[in-house]
Design a protein around this motif. Structure first.
Motif, PDB file in Angstrom:
ATOM      1  N   LEU A 144       0.839  -1.181   0.000  1.00  0.00           N
ATOM      2  CA  LEU A 144       0.000   0.000   0.000  1.00  0.00           C
ATOM      3  C   LEU A 144       0.885   1.245   0.000  1.00  0.00           C
ATOM      4  CD1 LEU A 144      -2.975   0.964   0.185  1.00  0.00           C
ATOM      5  CD2 LEU A 144      -2.674   1.028   2.671  1.00  0.00           C
ATOM      6  N   TYR A 145       0.503   2.239  -0.811  1.00  0.00           N
ATOM      7  CA  TYR A 145       1.282   3.473  -0.937  1.00  0.00           C
ATOM      8  C   TYR A 145       0.386   4.671  -0.708  1.00  0.00           C
ATOM      9  CZ  TYR A 145       4.757   0.480  -3.223  1.00  0.00           C
ATOM     10  OH  TYR A 145       5.660  -0.503  -3.503  1.00  0.00           O
ATOM     11  N   VAL A 146       1.001   5.775  -0.271  1.00  0.00           N
ATOM     12  CA  VAL A 146       0.239   6.999  -0.036  1.00  0.00           C
ATOM     13  C   VAL A 146       1.194   8.186   0.041  1.00  0.00           C
ATOM     14  CG1 VAL A 146       0.313   6.816   2.492  1.00  0.00           C
ATOM     15  CG2 VAL A 146      -1.609   7.998   1.387  1.00  0.00           C
ATOM     16  N   GLY A 147       0.697   9.370  -0.327  1.00  0.00           N
ATOM     17  CA  GLY A 147       1.498  10.599  -0.279  1.00  0.00           C
ATOM     18  C   GLY A 147       1.002  11.568   0.770  1.00  0.00           C
ATOM     19  N   ASN A 148       1.793  12.603   1.022  1.00  0.00           N
ATOM     20  CA  ASN A 148       1.455  13.705   1.947  1.00  0.00           C
ATOM     21  C   ASN A 148       1.195  13.206   3.373  1.00  0.00           C
ATOM     22  OD1 ASN A 148       1.299  15.094  -0.559  1.00  0.00           O
ATOM     23  ND2 ASN A 148      -0.908  14.808  -0.627  1.00  0.00           N
ATOM     24  N   VAL A 149       1.958  12.233   3.831  1.00  0.00           N
ATOM     25  CA  VAL A 149       1.722  11.694   5.172  1.00  0.00           C
ATOM     26  C   VAL A 149       2.211  12.666   6.239  1.00  0.00           C
ATOM     27  CG1 VAL A 149       2.197   9.791   6.751  1.00  0.00           C
ATOM     28  CG2 VAL A 149       1.869   9.340   4.321  1.00  0.00           C
ATOM     29  N   ASP A 150       3.471  13.079   6.150  1.00  0.00           N
ATOM     30  CA  ASP A 150       4.049  13.981   7.144  1.00  0.00           C
ATOM     31  C   ASP A 150       4.325  15.370   6.588  1.00  0.00           C
ATOM     32  OD1 ASP A 150       4.092  11.996   9.152  1.00  0.00           O
ATOM     33  OD2 ASP A 150       5.938  11.172   8.309  1.00  0.00           O
ATOM     34  N   THR A 151       4.452  15.454   5.270  1.00  0.00           N
ATOM     35  CA  THR A 151       4.675  16.736   4.608  1.00  0.00           C
ATOM     36  C   THR A 151       4.202  16.618   3.171  1.00  0.00           C
ATOM     37  OG1 THR A 151       6.309  18.460   4.148  1.00  0.00           O
ATOM     38  CG2 THR A 151       7.017  16.200   3.855  1.00  0.00           C
ATOM     39  N   ASP A 152       3.797  17.730   2.589  1.00  0.00           N
ATOM     40  CA  ASP A 152       3.332  17.675   1.203  1.00  0.00           C
ATOM     41  C   ASP A 152       4.437  17.176   0.285  1.00  0.00           C
ATOM     42  OD1 ASP A 152       0.818  18.573   1.817  1.00  0.00           O
ATOM     43  OD2 ASP A 152       1.207  20.667   1.339  1.00  0.00           O
ATOM     44  N   GLY A 153       4.105  16.186  -0.541  1.00  0.00           N
ATOM     45  CA  GLY A 153       5.055  15.657  -1.514  1.00  0.00           C
ATOM     46  C   GLY A 153       5.789  14.411  -1.085  1.00  0.00           C
ATOM     47  N   ASP A 154       5.713  14.047   0.212  1.00  0.00           N
ATOM     48  CA  ASP A 154       6.354  12.777   0.568  1.00  0.00           C
ATOM     49  C   ASP A 154       5.491  11.628   0.047  1.00  0.00           C
ATOM     50  OD1 ASP A 154       4.246  12.438   2.347  1.00  0.00           O
ATOM     51  OD2 ASP A 154       5.434  12.759   4.144  1.00  0.00           O
ATOM     52  N   PHE A 155       6.137  10.503  -0.227  1.00  0.00           N
ATOM     53  CA  PHE A 155       5.417   9.346  -0.743  1.00  0.00           C
ATOM     54  C   PHE A 155       5.967   8.112  -0.056  1.00  0.00           C
ATOM     55  CE2 PHE A 155       3.679   6.322  -3.784  1.00  0.00           C
ATOM     56  CZ  PHE A 155       2.436   6.901  -4.054  1.00  0.00           C
ATOM     57  N   HIS A 156       5.079   7.398   0.637  1.00  0.00           N
ATOM     58  CA  HIS A 156       5.485   6.287   1.496  1.00  0.00           C
ATOM     59  C   HIS A 156       4.855   4.973   1.061  1.00  0.00           C
ATOM     60  CE1 HIS A 156       6.431   9.621   4.292  1.00  0.00           C
ATOM     61  NE2 HIS A 156       7.262   8.769   4.859  1.00  0.00           N
ATOM     62  N   THR A 157       5.532   3.888   1.404  1.00  0.00           N
ATOM     63  CA  THR A 157       4.901   2.582   1.439  1.00  0.00           C
ATOM     64  C   THR A 157       4.469   2.322   2.876  1.00  0.00           C
ATOM     65  OG1 THR A 157       5.179   0.215   0.989  1.00  0.00           O
ATOM     66  CG2 THR A 157       7.107   1.394   1.801  1.00  0.00           C
ATOM     67  N   VAL A 158       3.311   1.666   3.019  1.00  0.00           N
ATOM     68  CA  VAL A 158       2.695   1.513   4.330  1.00  0.00           C
ATOM     69  C   VAL A 158       2.487   0.041   4.621  1.00  0.00           C
ATOM     70  CG1 VAL A 158       0.649   2.010   5.717  1.00  0.00           C
ATOM     71  CG2 VAL A 158       1.536   3.741   4.144  1.00  0.00           C
ATOM     72  N   ASP A 159       2.958  -0.412   5.771  1.00  0.00           N
ATOM     73  CA  ASP A 159       2.736  -1.780   6.210  1.00  0.00           C
ATOM     74  C   ASP A 159       1.635  -1.754   7.271  1.00  0.00           C
ATOM     75  OD1 ASP A 159       2.830  -4.292   7.521  1.00  0.00           O
ATOM     76  OD2 ASP A 159       4.903  -4.578   6.889  1.00  0.00           O
ATOM     77  N   LEU A 160       0.454  -2.213   6.892  1.00  0.00           N
ATOM     78  CA  LEU A 160      -0.684  -2.140   7.804  1.00  0.00           C
ATOM     79  C   LEU A 160      -0.563  -3.131   8.958  1.00  0.00           C
ATOM     80  CD1 LEU A 160      -3.578  -1.790   5.188  1.00  0.00           C
ATOM     81  CD2 LEU A 160      -2.473   0.020   6.504  1.00  0.00           C
ATOM     82  N   ASP A 161       0.139  -4.242   8.739  1.00  0.00           N
ATOM     83  CA  ASP A 161       0.275  -5.243   9.803  1.00  0.00           C
ATOM     84  C   ASP A 161       1.167  -4.732  10.934  1.00  0.00           C
ATOM     85  OD1 ASP A 161      -1.355  -7.084   8.494  1.00  0.00           O
ATOM     86  OD2 ASP A 161       0.328  -7.906   7.349  1.00  0.00           O
ATOM     87  N   SER A 162       2.289  -4.120  10.559  1.00  0.00           N
ATOM     88  CA  SER A 162       3.232  -3.670  11.582  1.00  0.00           C
ATOM     89  C   SER A 162       3.005  -2.217  11.989  1.00  0.00           C
ATOM     90  CB  SER A 162       4.669  -3.827  11.070  1.00  0.00           C
ATOM     91  OG  SER A 162       4.899  -2.980   9.950  1.00  0.00           O
ATOM     92  N   GLY A 163       2.202  -1.489  11.229  1.00  0.00           N
ATOM     93  CA  GLY A 163       1.966  -0.082  11.545  1.00  0.00           C
ATOM     94  C   GLY A 163       3.172   0.786  11.258  1.00  0.00           C
ATOM     95  N   THR A 164       3.943   0.424  10.237  1.00  0.00           N
ATOM     96  CA  THR A 164       5.145   1.194   9.910  1.00  0.00           C
ATOM     97  C   THR A 164       5.045   1.708   8.476  1.00  0.00           C
ATOM     98  OG1 THR A 164       6.296  -0.807   9.165  1.00  0.00           O
ATOM     99  CG2 THR A 164       6.582  -0.140  11.476  1.00  0.00           C
ATOM    100  N   LYS A 165       5.867   2.696   8.183  1.00  0.00           N
ATOM    101  CA  LYS A 165       5.914   3.251   6.836  1.00  0.00           C
ATOM    102  C   LYS A 165       7.367   3.436   6.432  1.00  0.00           C
ATOM    103  CE  LYS A 165       5.619   8.196   8.151  1.00  0.00           C
ATOM    104  NZ  LYS A 165       5.694   8.047   9.619  1.00  0.00           N
ATOM    105  N   GLY A 166       7.600   3.511   5.104  1.00  0.00           N
ATOM    106  CA  GLY A 166       8.945   3.733   4.584  1.00  0.00           C
ATOM    107  C   GLY A 166       8.896   4.744   3.457  1.00  0.00           C
TER     108      GLY A 166
END
Length: 485
Positions: A341-363
């Motif tokens: 799973l991927y998503v943008g603007n998590v912590d700042t506009d323009g960042d783009f992360h992969t999200v691990d829903l099982d562990s609750g972590t992002k990269g």
């Protein structure tokens, strides 16, 4: 009528060895017959080439049985007595032709084939594969030759940058290689039949589903999923293919932004897993409580929507909806085709992360030059990402690098790639839905939604558009996807 190119007729017998051919065909009496003149010194020591004695005069240029060597032509014979058969690239003169099995034929795919004529392209689709066709003639799969490690990727294939190998590109299901040059195969012209049947439009447009709806997506079983923006609690809703509506309440007083159902596995569109992610995106002045933004998921075991990836701070923008309710928080929520799973603007506009829903972590995958507005899988290693600049980039999720894909005339509200044709559908502010080919060329208007909204493709072969209207009744429209391309 297609003109066939045949080699010029000739009267000499085949040359069967690299030496012993006579320049005087009339002096040869065939295999085993002694016909040499007293002055013969050429050929194979005057021994007659293929099984005979004698063979050739002093002017012999080498060959078998006293037969003269000539210029190579496409006939399955070693005419020039160099030990190779039909090896010259210029043996066939027609556009897209190649010499194969002793005859010139139209097949533009092999590396040695003549280029197609100006105004035509080499096609590898199941309709007329290997033919030079007009690019707009319908059911055309074409493309340039692209270096890829030790290989070259041709029409119907693309280079996987993670492995430096050629892989099939839509609509082709596989590849074939001639030497190191690869091209797509199994490229059907007709859209496969639906894999499931979803709810009817009437069943989707019941108030229990569309009230406050701002996004929609479909899983691989044609269940419809939606999220809301309402006063008070918001909801993840589901409509089954039979029209049954179910609802899960979110974290108290947090708005929702996007919903994403998994679309593929192992780098392909398809699979059997059902997982659903969503975003919370409450704006700074919306009266939200607690952590107002982040990524959540549908926990089927507890029937809850826990926020597992909270944002470090509120992110916001001025588009694409021109709505304080919608233009805030994480955006561009999408599943890749490798169950990430991927998503943008998590912590700042323009960042783009992969999200691990099982562990609750992002990269962090990449930091993009503008706020993210939408995203969609393109292939197994790349995503389409729409930015506030009205541009779409291809993001390599392994390398974190981007390449330009397309620029549109209005803000982009959502994206979806057709797993049959490889075309990309883009919804714009105002409701227009544009059709882009696999290279990013804008082919024009595909459909027009009633209002600004978001789109989703379902396995019932429809494109769906939700007219996103926060805090009031939305509506859902659908448009049939093209049966051919």
């Amino acid at each position: 009528m297609r003109l066939l190119h045949f080699a010029a007729p000739f009267t000499f017998a085949a040359c069967l060895a690299a030496s012993g051919c006579s320049g005087d065909a009339a002096s040869s009496s065939g295999a085993g017959a002694s016909s040499a003149s007293s002055s013969s010194t050429g050929g194979a020591g005057g021994s007659g080439g293929a099984g005979g004695v004698g063979g050739g005069s002093s002017s012999s240029t080498g060959g078998a049985g006293g037969v003269a060597c000539t210029d190579e032509v496409c006939n399955g014979i070693d005419d020039d007595c160099d030990g190779a058969i039909d090896e010259d690239a210029s043996l066939c003169s027609g556009p897209g032709e190649i010499c194969a099995a002793g005859a010139c034929k139209a097949d533009c795919v092999p590396p040695g084939a003549n280029p197609c004529a100006a105004g035509t392209v080499c096609n590898v689709s199941d309709q007329n594969p290997g033919a030079c066709v007009a690019p707009d003639s319908g059911c055309v799969v074409t493309g340039p030759l692209v270096p890829c490690g030790a290989s070259t990727c041709g029409p119907g294939s693309t280079c996987d940058p993670t492995t430096n190998t050629c892989v099939a590109s839509l609509p082709c299901a596989g590849i074939a290689c001639i030497g190191t040059v690869c091209h797509g195969v199994a490229c059907p012209c007709e859209r496969p039949p639906p894999t499931c049947a979803g709810a009817t439009l009437d069943q989707l447009n019941v108030p229990a589903f569309v009230n406050g709806l701002v996004d929609i997506d479909f899983d691989l079983a044609c269940n419809a999923w939606g999220v809301t923006v309402l006063s008070g609690p918001d909801y993840l809703r589901k409509v089954s293919p039979t029209g049954q509506v179910s609802t899960v309440q979110g974290v108290t007083n947090l708005n929702m932004g996007e919903v994403a159902a998994i679309q593929g596995q192992n780098g392909t569109f398809g699979g059997s897993v059902t997982e659903v992610g969503l975003t919370y995106n409450c704006c700074a002045n919306c009266g939200c409580q607690g952590t107002p933004q982040g990524v959540a998921f549908y926990d089927q075991a507890t029937n809850a929507l826990p926020l597992v990836i909270p944002s470090a701070k509120i992110t916001t923008g001025s588009g694409p909806f021109q709505s304080g309710y919608l233009d805030t928080g994480p955006q561009g929520l999408t599943w890749g085709l490798t169950k990430k799973l991927y998503v943008g603007n998590v912590d700042t506009d323009g960042d783009f992360h992969t999200v691990d829903l099982d562990s609750g972590t992002k990269g962090l995958v990449a930091t993009l030059p503008a706020r993210v507005y939408a995203a969609s899988p393109y292939d197994g290693s790349r995503l389409l990402v729409a930015l506030a600049t009205k541009e779409i980039v291809l993001l390599d999720v392994n390398a974190g690098t981007t390449t330009p894909f397309a620029a549109l005339s209005a803000n982009i509200t959502s994206l979806a790639r057709d797993p049959f044709t490889g075309h990309v559908y883009v919804s714009l502010f105002g409701g227009e839905i544009h059709d882009l080919d696999g290279s990013g060329k804008d082919l024009g208007l595909f459909a027009k939604g009633t209002k600004s909204g978001r789109i989703a493709l379902a396995r019932d072969n429809y494109l769906y558009h939700v007219n996103a209207t926060p805090a009031s009744g939305a509506t859902i429209e659908r448009f049939p996807l093209p049966g051919t391309y």
